[in-house]
Design a protein around this motif. Structure first.
Motif, short mmCIF file in Angstrom:
data_model
loop_
_atom_site.label_atom_id
_atom_site.label_comp_id
_atom_site.label_asym_id
_atom_site.label_seq_id
_atom_site.Cartn_x
_atom_site.Cartn_y
_atom_site.Cartn_z
N UNK A 108 0.87 -1.17 0.00
CA UNK A 108 0.00 0.00 0.00
C UNK A 108 0.91 1.23 0.00
N UNK A 109 0.38 2.40 -0.33
CA UNK A 109 1.27 3.52 -0.65
C UNK A 109 2.09 4.05 0.51
N UNK A 110 1.54 4.03 1.73
CA UNK A 110 2.31 4.57 2.85
C UNK A 110 3.59 3.78 3.07
N UNK A 111 3.48 2.46 3.13
CA UNK A 111 4.67 1.63 3.36
C UNK A 111 5.61 1.68 2.17
N UNK A 112 5.08 1.68 0.96
CA UNK A 112 5.94 1.72 -0.22
C UNK A 112 6.68 3.05 -0.31
N UNK A 113 6.01 4.13 0.06
CA UNK A 113 6.70 5.41 0.11
C UNK A 113 7.77 5.43 1.18
N UNK A 114 7.49 4.81 2.33
CA UNK A 114 8.47 4.74 3.41
C UNK A 114 9.69 3.92 2.99
N UNK A 115 9.48 2.89 2.19
CA UNK A 115 10.62 2.11 1.70
C UNK A 115 11.59 2.98 0.91
N UNK A 116 11.04 3.88 0.09
CA UNK A 116 11.91 4.79 -0.66
C UNK A 116 12.64 5.72 0.30
N UNK A 117 11.93 6.23 1.30
CA UNK A 117 12.57 7.10 2.30
C UNK A 117 13.70 6.37 3.01
N UNK A 118 13.49 5.09 3.30
CA UNK A 118 14.51 4.33 4.03
C UNK A 118 15.66 3.88 3.14
N UNK A 119 15.49 3.94 1.83
CA UNK A 119 16.60 3.74 0.91
C UNK A 119 17.57 4.92 0.96
N UNK A 120 17.04 6.12 1.11
CA UNK A 120 17.84 7.34 0.94
C UNK A 120 19.10 7.39 1.79
N UNK A 121 19.06 7.04 3.09
CA UNK A 121 20.30 7.10 3.86
C UNK A 121 21.42 6.22 3.33
N UNK A 122 21.07 5.16 2.61
CA UNK A 122 22.08 4.26 2.06
C UNK A 122 22.72 4.81 0.79
N UNK A 123 22.24 5.95 0.32
CA UNK A 123 22.79 6.58 -0.87
C UNK A 123 23.76 7.70 -0.53
N UNK A 124 23.94 7.97 0.76
CA UNK A 124 24.80 9.07 1.15
C UNK A 124 24.05 10.38 1.13
N UNK A 125 24.76 11.49 1.44
CA UNK A 125 24.10 12.79 1.52
C UNK A 125 23.84 13.40 0.15
N UNK A 126 23.10 14.47 0.15
CA UNK A 126 22.88 15.23 -1.08
C UNK A 126 21.56 14.92 -1.73
N UNK A 127 21.16 15.81 -2.63
CA UNK A 127 19.90 15.65 -3.35
C UNK A 127 20.04 14.64 -4.48
N UNK A 128 18.90 14.05 -4.83
CA UNK A 128 18.85 13.07 -5.91
C UNK A 128 17.64 13.36 -6.79
N UNK A 129 17.73 12.99 -8.05
CA UNK A 129 16.55 12.94 -8.92
C UNK A 129 15.84 11.61 -8.66
N UNK A 130 14.53 11.63 -8.54
CA UNK A 130 13.75 10.43 -8.30
C UNK A 130 12.77 10.26 -9.46
N UNK A 131 12.77 9.07 -10.05
CA UNK A 131 11.96 8.79 -11.23
C UNK A 131 11.06 7.58 -10.96
N UNK A 132 9.77 7.76 -11.06
CA UNK A 132 8.83 6.66 -10.90
C UNK A 132 8.13 6.35 -12.22
N UNK A 133 7.94 5.08 -12.47
CA UNK A 133 7.24 4.63 -13.68
C UNK A 133 5.98 3.87 -13.29
N UNK A 134 4.86 4.22 -13.93
CA UNK A 134 3.60 3.51 -13.75
C UNK A 134 3.21 3.55 -12.27
N UNK A 135 3.00 2.42 -11.61
CA UNK A 135 2.69 2.44 -10.19
C UNK A 135 3.79 3.14 -9.40
N UNK A 136 5.02 3.09 -9.90
CA UNK A 136 6.12 3.78 -9.24
C UNK A 136 5.91 5.28 -9.15
N UNK A 137 5.11 5.86 -10.05
CA UNK A 137 4.75 7.28 -9.93
C UNK A 137 4.04 7.53 -8.60
#
Length: 290
Positions: free
Chosen positions: A98-127
């Motif tokens: 469901x969207x809340x948990x799936x959105x949180x998964x993306x948020x919890x990925x971010x710390x593993x990418x290091x600091x700084x801004x990123x471009x985020x691209x979603x396709x289809x349901x990923x939007x």
């Protein structure tokens, strides 16, 4: 497919992942994992260096569908592709479709990418998953948003949709998924490629895949979330979403649309060279990395 690996200094399980597209020299991406706050082990691919773009695939699709982007964009940028829960090489979790948990998964990925801004691209349901992340996390980490071929809740609501598809899924999942996979492309694909996609798209439990098609949010939620950010937006669509893209480009001060008349739903595969060139321009000239 399993991977043997070791714990890296960032605490991620890493292993080489060789992308499989015939008759081309292949770059090597790295297969990494992190553990979400509900103890679900999630997988992502990482390749290249430099400013970062994160791709989030659509309904039941694996990260490797973005192979054309890794091949080209990773020559200049750092490309990360998430396998959402239940998809690709991520755990088939018991819940969270469901969207809340799936959105949180993306948020919890971010710390593993290091600091700084990123471009985020979603396709289809990923939007919708990306917009759910944006609603929860805000745009502090966002350099730019790429939305690929799905509704964002703008304009008139589309015609009623999923009833027959859901019936067919329950009656004959394999045939229905294979038909859906084939329909995503306008240009011919090798049978082995389509077969691999169709098999990967059936990893998660049937009822969980159906839950993903029934996000309990009003369509205005997605529109309002999009308009709440002032970061640059690229909305890449096939003709089905032309009207929505035109409205977003008119109403959002930093949005542009990119229309793919002759591509299928997986437009980043059908028109990979054009799409990648547009992403390179967006990364270099429009995204707000600072």
């Amino acid at each position: 497919m399993g991977f043997a690996g070791a714990i890296t200094r960032r605490g991620l399980l890493a292993a080489p992942f060789l992308l499989a597209t015939p008759a081309r020299a292949q770059p090597q991406a790295t297969s990494r994992y992190f553990v979400a706050s509900d103890q679900t082990r999630l997988h992502f691919l990482e390749a290249g260096a430099g400013p970062t773009i994160v791709f989030v695939p659509g309904w039941c699709m694996p990260a490797w569908i973005f192979t054309p982007q890794i091949e080209q964009l990773a020559q200049r940028y750092r490309v990360v592709v998430l396998d959402p829960r239940g998809q690709g090489q991520s755990d088939i979790a018991r819940s969270g479709y469901e969207p809340t948990r799936r959105g949180r998964d993306i948020a919890e990925l971010m710390p593993h990418l290091g600091p700084g801004r990123v471009v985020v691209a979603g396709w289809s349901l990923g939007v919708l998953d990306v917009l759910s992340w944006l609603d929860q996390a805000g745009d502090a980490r966002l350099a730019g948003l790429v939305l690929i071929d799905n509704s964002v809740g703008e304009g008139d609501p589309p015609a009623a949709g999923n009833g027959r598809f859901l019936q067919n899924l329950r009656a004959n999942r394999d045939a229905t998924v294979r038909g859906f996979v084939a329909s995503m492309f306008r240009t011919p694909r090798e049978p082995a490629y389509l077969d691999r996609l169709a098999r990967d798209a059936q990893r998660m439990r049937l009822e969980d895949s159906i839950r993903l098609l029934s996000y309990a949010r009003p369509r205005e939620f997605w529109r309002d979330t999009l308009y709440a950010t002032r970061r640059p937006v690229l909305y890449a669509v096939t003709p089905r979403f032309r009207g929505q893209a035109q409205l977003v480009a008119q109403k959002h001060a930093r949005a542009s649309m990119d229309l793919y008349e002759d591509a299928g739903h997986a437009l980043f595969v059908d028109a990979a060279a054009r799409f990648n060139t547009r992403i390179e321009t967006f990364m270099a000239r429009e995204a707000a990395f600072t």
